[in-house]
Motif scaffolding. Structure first.
Motif, PDB file in Angstrom:
ATOM      1  N   ILE A 113       6.798 -12.450 -10.962  1.00  0.00           N
ATOM      2  CA  ILE A 113       5.379 -12.763 -10.794  1.00  0.00           C
ATOM      3  C   ILE A 113       4.928 -12.040  -9.541  1.00  0.00           C
ATOM      4  N   LEU A 114       4.054 -11.059  -9.701  1.00  0.00           N
ATOM      5  CA  LEU A 114       3.558 -10.254  -8.582  1.00  0.00           C
ATOM      6  C   LEU A 114       2.236 -10.822  -8.109  1.00  0.00           C
ATOM      7  N   LYS A 115       2.137 -11.072  -6.809  1.00  0.00           N
ATOM      8  CA  LYS A 115       0.904 -11.594  -6.227  1.00  0.00           C
ATOM      9  C   LYS A 115       0.411 -10.616  -5.166  1.00  0.00           C
ATOM     10  N   PRO A 116      -0.625  -9.807  -5.472  1.00  0.00           N
ATOM     11  CA  PRO A 116      -1.169  -8.882  -4.473  1.00  0.00           C
ATOM     12  C   PRO A 116      -2.030  -9.609  -3.451  1.00  0.00           C
ATOM     13  N   ALA A 117      -2.287  -8.951  -2.326  1.00  0.00           N
ATOM     14  CA  ALA A 117      -3.184  -9.512  -1.317  1.00  0.00           C
ATOM     15  C   ALA A 117      -4.586  -9.649  -1.897  1.00  0.00           C
ATOM     16  N   GLU A 118      -5.285 -10.705  -1.510  1.00  0.00           N
ATOM     17  CA  GLU A 118      -6.631 -10.921  -2.054  1.00  0.00           C
ATOM     18  C   GLU A 118      -7.607  -9.844  -1.615  1.00  0.00           C
ATOM     19  N   GLN A 119      -7.324  -9.149  -0.501  1.00  0.00           N
ATOM     20  CA  GLN A 119      -8.211  -8.076  -0.052  1.00  0.00           C
ATOM     21  C   GLN A 119      -8.114  -6.842  -0.932  1.00  0.00           C
ATOM     22  N   THR A 120      -6.961  -6.654  -1.591  1.00  0.00           N
ATOM     23  CA  THR A 120      -6.718  -5.404  -2.326  1.00  0.00           C
ATOM     24  C   THR A 120      -6.043  -5.675  -3.674  1.00  0.00           C
ATOM     25  N   PRO A 121      -6.751  -6.280  -4.611  1.00  0.00           N
ATOM     26  CA  PRO A 121      -6.121  -6.618  -5.895  1.00  0.00           C
ATOM     27  C   PRO A 121      -6.206  -5.525  -6.949  1.00  0.00           C
ATOM     28  N   LEU A 122      -7.018  -4.486  -6.731  1.00  0.00           N
ATOM     29  CA  LEU A 122      -7.385  -3.604  -7.840  1.00  0.00           C
ATOM     30  C   LEU A 122      -6.221  -2.769  -8.367  1.00  0.00           C
TER      31      LEU A 122
END
Length: 498
Positions: free
Chosen positions: A193-202
């Motif tokens: 399960i990969l969780k990117p930073a909320e500032q840079t999800p794209l």
């Protein structure tokens, strides 16, 4: 949703992607959060909204963990041969290269970094890392072990995938950090399960399409976007076997506490305050360019940024003058402009933090050799800044700034033990560099520095085969190289009485 994404540098594909409705990626399906909640994605070059990303909730965390567990225990992935697994990881790398221009633009728009660097560093390195790790899929070995027990024994070890992994990545290298985490875990046979930073999800959202195109079975990779609550839920989840985190030391400590619920395996790549030690015999042309790159690259938003300089007094002034010239050469601006070499900081929060350190440095008596203030009137830009004649007690010397700000201090002797004490006078231990023509001195100094990586006559370069990680409060565990495979595997001992 009415979001204008208009820029002469954006391709039609990227413009359409950014403006499209975005989904979570669970069990190879694009899904919306049950809550219907989204959060805004901002362009750091001007602070304007460019997209809306889905905000995962507790239900989506449960769905993703359940999908990853099923894929690990009983799906096609669990029965796949190492060779076929390696082929999928290799294909992932090839697709990153295929869509490289698109990914670089997405990364530049979302993060602010120069698009040329995003293409030539972030995307290229990510693709190469996938190909490198794909090769390890068929080379994960155990050992046959002679034992001294009475009787006749056959004893050996197996190295098996650790299981379901939560991977929480930062905003400074969103695509590259995703690749750093995904590649070894997939090669080892884990599910994610990969969780990117909320500032840079794209870029992570774009990876969902690439993962599906590569042909990974359902549930092998799941992608959840959202804020820290999503990460916390994953860290505390009893059915997660491992957490891999890259980010701040403060959050790393919270993750360590949260992981105690089931004593899950944890690896942490955290902050840094890396020293660059420049001796009087260094090739100054090489040192000036290398030290400047070590702090100004990616707007100083690198965990291994060379943010403390210790330079011999004989060359200190020349080094400062050279760094000032390098700072002056920087082309600040929109990351999508190919001429840009230094983009904005990631957010208004980070911009305020860095500006606070600039003020603290001046207040505490540091000499401003270059920069020292914001750049422009919009966005989160800070001038590349050089502080000279700083002292060890200053906050700009002791604390991680995570911006294009370097602090320089002269030394007047060649006592390696004394220099090592200065270099090691930090809670961090991620990177360091030594600049000298004396190869013996360079290696002696490297042995004395307490850091996970020590560069000699360079600062920052990485290779997919080189283990990367920290000492002290810079974390533990190693990414890249075979050591990354070890992060995502358990050792099982088998002892058979014959």
């Amino acid at each position: 949703m009415n979001i204008l994404v208009k820029n002469d540098f954006l391709s039609t594909e990227v413009s359409n992607f950014v403006r499209a409705k975005h989904y979570l990626f669970i069990n190879n399906k694009k899904v919306l959060p049950r809550s219907g909640k989204t959060f805004d994605v901002l362009n750091p070059a001007n602070g304007q909204k460019i997209a809306e990303a889905p905000e995962a909730g507790p239900e989506e965390v449960e769905d993703a963990v359940r999908a990853a567990r099923a894929a690990f225990e009983s799906g096609p992935w669990a029965r796949m041969s190492p060779n076929d697994r390696g082929k999928l990881v290799w294909k992932f790398g090839e697709l990153l290269e295929k869509y490289g221009d698109e990914l670089a633009q997405i990364e530049s728009l979302d993060n602010g970094k120069p698009v040329t660097y995003a293409r030539n560093v972030d995307v290229a390195f990510s693709a190469e890392l996938m190909r490198y790790m794909a090769g390890w899929s068929t080379k994960i070995l155990g050992n046959s072990i002679p034992v001294s027990l009475p009787g006749d024994w056959h004893a050996y070890t197996l190295r098996e995938p650790v299981g379901v992994c939560a991977q929480i990545i930062p905003w400074n290298f969103p695509l590259l950090m995703a690749a750093w985490k995904l590649a070894p875990a997939l090669a080892a046979g884990c599910t994610i399960i990969l969780k990117p930073a909320e500032q840079t999800p794209l870029s992570a959202l774009r990876l969902a399409d690439i993962i599906a195109e590569a042909g990974f079975p359902a549930g092998v990779v799941n992608i959840l976007t959202g804020d820290g609550r999503v990460g916390a839920a994953l860290v505390e989840h009893p059915d997660i076997d491992k957490v891999a985190f890259t980010g701040s030391t403060e959050v790393g400590k919270l993750i360590m506490k949260g992981a105690t619920s089931n004593l899950k395996k944890v690896s942490l790549e955290l902050g840094g305050k890396s020293p660059a030690i420049v001796f009087d015999d260094a090739d100054l042309d090489v040192a000036i360019a290398g030290v400047a790159n070590g702090i100004f690259f990616n707007s100083g938003q690198c965990c291994t940024a060379g943010s403390r300089i210790y330079a011999h007094k004989k060359i200190f002034d020349k080094l400062m003058a050279g760094l000032a010239l390098e700072a002056g050469k920087a082309k600040l601006g929109l990351g999508l402009d190919p001429a840009t070499t230094v983009g904005p900081l990631i957010s208004d929060e980070q911009f305020g933090k860095v500006c606070g350190y600039l003020e603290a440095g001046r207040r505490d008596g540091a000499e401003v050799v270059a920069g020292g203030s914001r750049w422009g009137t919009e966005g989160y830009f800070v001038q590349p800044t050089v502080f000279a004649h700083t002292t060890p007690e200053m906050s700009v010397v002791r604390e991680e700034i995570f911006g294009p700000v370097v602090c320089a201090m002269p030394f007047d002797d060649d006592d390696l033990e004394s220099l090592a004490r200065k270099a090691n006078d930090t809670v961090y231990g991620l990177g360091a560099s030594v600049w000298t023509r004396d190869i013996g001195r360079a290696h002696k100094m490297a042995r004395r520095i307490k850091a996970g990586t020590v560069w000699i006559n360079s600062h920052l370069p990485n290779d997919v085969a080189l283990p990367f990680g920290g000492f002290k409060q810079s974390g533990f565990g190693r990414e890249m190289g075979y050591e990354a495979i070890e992060l995502y595997t358990h050792v099982k001992t088998v002892a058979a009485s014959l």
